[in-house]
Design an enzyme around this catalytic site. Structure first.
Site, short mmCIF file in Angstrom:
data_model
loop_
_atom_site.label_atom_id
_atom_site.label_comp_id
_atom_site.label_asym_id
_atom_site.label_seq_id
_atom_site.Cartn_x
_atom_site.Cartn_y
_atom_site.Cartn_z
CG ASP A 104 -1.17 0.69 -10.21
OD1 ASP A 104 0.03 0.33 -10.23
OD2 ASP A 104 -1.69 1.31 -9.25
CG HIS A 105 -0.37 -3.01 -7.89
ND1 HIS A 105 0.72 -3.62 -7.31
CD2 HIS A 105 -0.22 -1.69 -7.64
CE1 HIS A 105 1.48 -2.71 -6.73
NE2 HIS A 105 0.95 -1.53 -6.92
CG ASP A 125 1.74 -7.09 -7.75
OD1 ASP A 125 2.68 -7.86 -7.45
OD2 ASP A 125 1.18 -6.35 -6.93
N GLY A 198 -0.62 4.48 0.19
CA GLY A 198 -1.43 5.24 1.15
C GLY A 198 -0.54 6.13 2.01
CG HIS A 227 4.38 0.79 -6.96
ND1 HIS A 227 3.12 0.46 -7.39
CD2 HIS A 227 5.22 0.40 -7.95
CE1 HIS A 227 3.19 -0.12 -8.57
NE2 HIS A 227 4.46 -0.16 -8.94
N GLY A 228 3.81 4.00 -4.20
CA GLY A 228 3.55 4.66 -2.92
C GLY A 228 4.14 6.06 -2.86
CG ASN A 251 -4.37 6.09 -6.26
OD1 ASN A 251 -5.18 6.96 -6.58
ND2 ASN A 251 -4.74 4.85 -6.00
P1 13P Z 1 -0.05 6.05 -3.28
O1 13P Z 1 -1.52 5.85 -3.23
O2 13P Z 1 0.59 5.84 -1.95
O3 13P Z 1 0.33 7.36 -3.87
O4 13P Z 1 0.56 4.90 -4.21
C1 13P Z 1 0.17 4.81 -5.54
C2 13P Z 1 0.73 3.60 -6.19
O5 13P Z 1 1.79 3.14 -5.89
C3 13P Z 1 -0.10 2.95 -7.23
O6 13P Z 1 0.46 1.77 -7.66
#
Ligand code: 13P
Length: 307
Positions: A104-105, A125, A198, A227-228, A251
């Site tokens: 991831d990233h 990324d 987050g 994402h997010g 996440n």
């Molecule tokens: P969140 O932590 O906001 O769920 O985002 C996770 C994410 O995009 C990991 O790349």
């Protein structure tokens, strides 16, 4: 049964026994885009996290992507440790649904290290580079991933919030730049559409569906990545899937659920009763909380029964 030409699938035909190993994310995401649902990427932090996510995917017969940030990679003692843990767990738990292990990233160096260690999918990324440099580095990685049979995710437009200490503000990607990167031959494309990592702040403006619509029109069949995923309301998730999102990353929500459940166990003094201090007991409520969160997300994303 999901038998693709994905690299890493090991099929051992001892009588009826079929053993599955890691697959890349291409086929699961192509199917998701065609079928108008999304596959969840759930980030892992340790053995408990991984076990909870894999067991839930198997229970719900859903494909799944395990996400590993570079920070989590260091925490878990390096990418080789993670590959060993995940492959061992797939065998030990009898997991037969498609599982992709995804950086991831990733930085360029991180991507190379994961390819070497045996990951089945990579996110590069390059969103913080000028677009020409993002394109050049992405191209190099596409060639390597193609040769080795891995899937590759690229990003255009920084995703806001904090990820491993890197803080960005939720930008909207330029649809033309998205097309340029998509045309290079990446497997999936993450594009900023006002989403952030987050918790979302109270004054968050929501996702920019106009941007997403414009990106989807220009990139066609390319699976788009959101994402997010933590805290995005269900109606926005559904609309994003309608507009071409086929992978959604989650996440923080698992972390919040895990820590609340473990805190409750401690606050209720359960660690002080009998053998309640056994780490397997202390962490068990956290594992159950992650399972519940993953179950809710897979149901919302529509991936249940799609393995
Ligand atoms: P969140 O932590 O906001 O769920 O985002 C996770 C994410 O995009 C990991 O790349």
């Amino acid at each position: 049964m999901y038998l693709a030409e994905n690299v890493g699938i090991k099929i051992k035909n001892n009588g009826d026994e079929l053993k599955m190993s890691l697959v890349n994310a291409k086929e699961m995401l192509t199917k998701a885009k065609e079928g108008h649902y999304a596959v969840g990427q759930f980030n892992i932090n340790n053995l408990e996290w991984t076990k909870a996510i894999l067991l839930t995917a198997q229970e719900l017969n859903s494909p799944v992507i395990l996400g590993v940030s570079e920070g989590a990679g260091k925490y878990m003692c390096g990418y080789k440790t993670i590959v060993g843990m995940v492959e061992g767990m797939i065998e030990g738990l009898g997991i037969t649904v498609p599982v992709a292990l995804h950086l991831d990233h990733g930085s360029y160096d991180g991507a190379m290290a994961c390819i070497e260690a045996g990951f089945s999918s990579i996110m590069f990324d390059g969103s913080h580079y000028p677009i020409e440099e993002n394109i050049a580095k992405t191209k190099e990685l596409i060639a390597i991933c193609e040769e080795k049979g891995l899937s590759l995710e690229a990003e255009v437009g920084a995703i806001g919030g904090e990820e491993d200490g890197v803080v960005g503000t939720g930008e909207c990607a330029d649809p033309e730049e998205c097309k340029m990167i998509a045309d290079l031959g990446v497997t999936m494309l993450a594009a900023g559409i006002g989403n952030i990592h987050g918790k979302y702040p109270e004054n968050w403006q929501g996702l920019s569906f106009d941007t997403l619509d414009a990106i989807q029109k220009l990139t066609g069949k390319m699976p788009l990545v959101l994402h997010g995923g933590t805290g995005i309301p269900a109606d926005m998730i559904k609309k994003a899937i309608d507009l071409g999102v086929s992978k959604i990353n989650v996440n923080t929500e698992c972390q919040l659920a895990f820590s609340a459940a473990v805190r409750k166990y401690i606050e209720e003094g359960k660690d002080l009763q009998g053998k309640g201090f056994d780490p397997r007991k202390v962490l068990a409520p956290g594992v159950e909380a992650i399972k519940d969160t993953v179950k809710d997300k897979m149901t919302l994303f529509g991936s249940v029964g799609k393995a």
